[in-house]
Enzyme design. Structure first.
Site, PDB file in Angstrom:
ATOM      1  N   ASP A  24      45.814  -0.024 -21.642  1.00 61.11           N
ATOM      2  CA  ASP A  24      45.219   0.833 -20.613  1.00 61.11           C
ATOM      3  C   ASP A  24      46.205   1.935 -20.207  1.00 61.11           C
ATOM      4  O   ASP A  24      45.870   3.142 -20.210  1.00 61.11           O
ATOM      5  CB  ASP A  24      44.861  -0.054 -19.403  1.00 61.11           C
ATOM      6  CG  ASP A  24      43.951   0.611 -18.393  1.00 61.11           C
ATOM      7  OD1 ASP A  24      43.424   1.708 -18.689  1.00 61.11           O
ATOM      8  OD2 ASP A  24      43.752   0.025 -17.311  1.00 61.11           O
TER       9      ASP A  24
ATOM     10  N   GLY B 299      46.632  -9.653 -23.949  1.00 57.47           N
ATOM     11  CA  GLY B 299      47.958  -9.298 -23.444  1.00 57.47           C
ATOM     12  C   GLY B 299      48.136  -9.852 -22.044  1.00 57.47           C
ATOM     13  O   GLY B 299      48.220 -11.067 -21.838  1.00 57.47           O
TER      14      GLY B 299
HETATM   15  N1  AR6 Z   1      47.579  -0.089 -29.282  1.00 63.09           N
HETATM   16  C1  AR6 Z   1      47.011  -1.234 -29.716  1.00 63.09           C
HETATM   17  N2  AR6 Z   1      47.157  -2.409 -29.088  1.00 63.09           N
HETATM   18  C2  AR6 Z   1      47.912  -2.434 -27.975  1.00 63.09           C
HETATM   19  C3  AR6 Z   1      48.533  -1.286 -27.445  1.00 63.09           C
HETATM   20  C4  AR6 Z   1      48.330  -0.061 -28.147  1.00 63.09           C
HETATM   21  N3  AR6 Z   1      48.880   1.075 -27.728  1.00 63.09           N
HETATM   22  N4  AR6 Z   1      49.204  -1.641 -26.314  1.00 63.09           N
HETATM   23  C5  AR6 Z   1      49.021  -2.968 -26.147  1.00 63.09           C
HETATM   24  N5  AR6 Z   1      48.244  -3.447 -27.144  1.00 63.09           N
HETATM   25  P1  AR6 Z   1      46.647  -5.628 -22.602  1.00 63.09           P
HETATM   26  P2  AR6 Z   1      44.479  -7.235 -21.423  1.00 63.09           P
HETATM   27  C6  AR6 Z   1      47.736  -4.812 -27.352  1.00 63.09           C
HETATM   28  O1  AR6 Z   1      47.640  -6.314 -21.777  1.00 63.09           O
HETATM   29  O2  AR6 Z   1      45.128  -8.501 -21.850  1.00 63.09           O
HETATM   30  C7  AR6 Z   1      46.182  -3.651 -18.001  1.00 63.09           C
HETATM   31  O3  AR6 Z   1      47.099  -3.543 -16.952  1.00 63.09           O
HETATM   32  C8  AR6 Z   1      48.513  -5.950 -26.745  1.00 63.09           C
HETATM   33  O4  AR6 Z   1      49.538  -6.375 -27.641  1.00 63.09           O
HETATM   34  O5  AR6 Z   1      46.731  -4.152 -22.748  1.00 63.09           O
HETATM   35  O6  AR6 Z   1      42.999  -7.078 -21.623  1.00 63.09           O
HETATM   36  C9  AR6 Z   1      44.750  -3.389 -17.553  1.00 63.09           C
HETATM   37  O7  AR6 Z   1      44.692  -2.381 -16.550  1.00 63.09           O
HETATM   38  C10 AR6 Z   1      47.445  -7.020 -26.587  1.00 63.09           C
HETATM   39  O8  AR6 Z   1      47.289  -7.780 -27.784  1.00 63.09           O
HETATM   40  O9  AR6 Z   1      45.116  -5.912 -22.080  1.00 63.09           O
HETATM   41  C11 AR6 Z   1      44.355  -4.722 -17.018  1.00 63.09           C
HETATM   42  O10 AR6 Z   1      44.835  -4.918 -15.707  1.00 63.09           O
HETATM   43  C12 AR6 Z   1      46.164  -6.219 -26.373  1.00 63.09           C
HETATM   44  O11 AR6 Z   1      46.479  -4.858 -26.697  1.00 63.09           O
HETATM   45  C13 AR6 Z   1      45.043  -5.698 -17.947  1.00 63.09           C
HETATM   46  O12 AR6 Z   1      46.165  -4.998 -18.462  1.00 63.09           O
HETATM   47  C14 AR6 Z   1      45.623  -6.256 -24.960  1.00 63.09           C
HETATM   48  O13 AR6 Z   1      46.692  -6.311 -24.046  1.00 63.09           O
HETATM   49  C15 AR6 Z   1      44.176  -6.078 -19.129  1.00 63.09           C
HETATM   50  O14 AR6 Z   1      44.804  -7.067 -19.886  1.00 63.09           O
END
Ligand code: AR6
Length: 188
Positions: A48, A139
């Site tokens: 995000d 994540g």
């Molecule tokens: N490209 C691809 N994958 C990514 C990237 C990127 N640039 N960055 C992270 N990931 P997360 P969630 C992966 O934490 O668990 C935020 O604060 C990462 O390794 O981004 O749904 C929002 O505002 C992981 O496998 O999302 C919410 O509050 C995946 O993306 C909360 O985090 C998702 O990790 C959402 O948490």
């Protein structure tokens, strides 16, 4: 990892209408990329934060307008909404809110499946050719990666089998563990 908007195509693996790529989703030039947002839609960490940073203020402005309008209470887990992608190489961002992992007894699996279905439905309604997904909830929200990967692959396969749009979906992962899990799941 640095990838220009053009070089991911040659590095992606193909599994029929599903493509798979390890790298940064903000570099992907599909018509839409999916954001793993939170209910506020006003930004956060993880993917995000990366999407808002790389896409610039236009995305946040669009989200604020949604919050001022019909999404006054925010976006519920499992729902999806589409905005501009600002400066990103993608044209649109589909924001969806994954479930926070809470042990598995709080409907997390159904909510996560809904994220994929509702994001794909938005892409279909807008006749978008392709949409790229991160590993929603895997994540900060703590969803076990193996279970989340199985749900993601199952839902996307089912939707694509039943619809002409989108023509392809792309799974984009960051880390090696996720890469292995997707490769295993997609090879089944
Ligand atoms: N490209 C691809 N994958 C990514 C990237 C990127 N640039 N960055 C992270 N990931 P997360 P969630 C992966 O934490 O668990 C935020 O604060 C990462 O390794 O981004 O749904 C929002 O505002 C992981 O496998 O999302 C919410 O509050 C995946 O993306 C909360 O985090 C998702 O990790 C959402 O948490």
């Amino acid at each position: 990892m640095t990838a220009s908007p053009t070089d991911w195509h040659s590095q992606a693996q193909n599994f029929g209408r599903i493509r798979f790529y390890q790298g940064d989703i903000t570099k992907i030039d599909t018509p839409a990329i999916v954001n793993a947002a939170n209910s506020s839609l006003l930004g956060g960490g993880g993917v995000d934060g990366a999407i808002h940073r790389a896409g610039g203020p236009e995305i946040l402005e669009a989200c604020r307008r949604l919050r001022a309008g019909h999404l006054g209470k925010g976006l519920a887990p499992g729902q999806a909404v589409m905005t501009t992608a600002g400066r990103l190489p993608a044209a649109h961002v589909i924001h969806t809110v994954g479930p926070v992992w809470n042990g598995g007894q709080k409907d997390e699996a159904e909510k996560l499946a809904s994220c994929y279905r509702n994001s794909l439905r938005l892409a279909a309604e807008n006749q978008l050719d392709s949409v790229a997904f991160p590993g929603i909830s895997t994540g900060i929200y703590g969803y076990p990666k193996a279970e989340a990967t199985a749900i993601a692959v199952r839902e996307v396969r089912q939707f694509l089998a039943q619809h002409d749009f989108p023509n392809t979906a792309v799974f984009v992962v960051f880390d090696d563990q996720s890469r292995q899990l997707y490769e295993q799941e997609l090879s089944k």
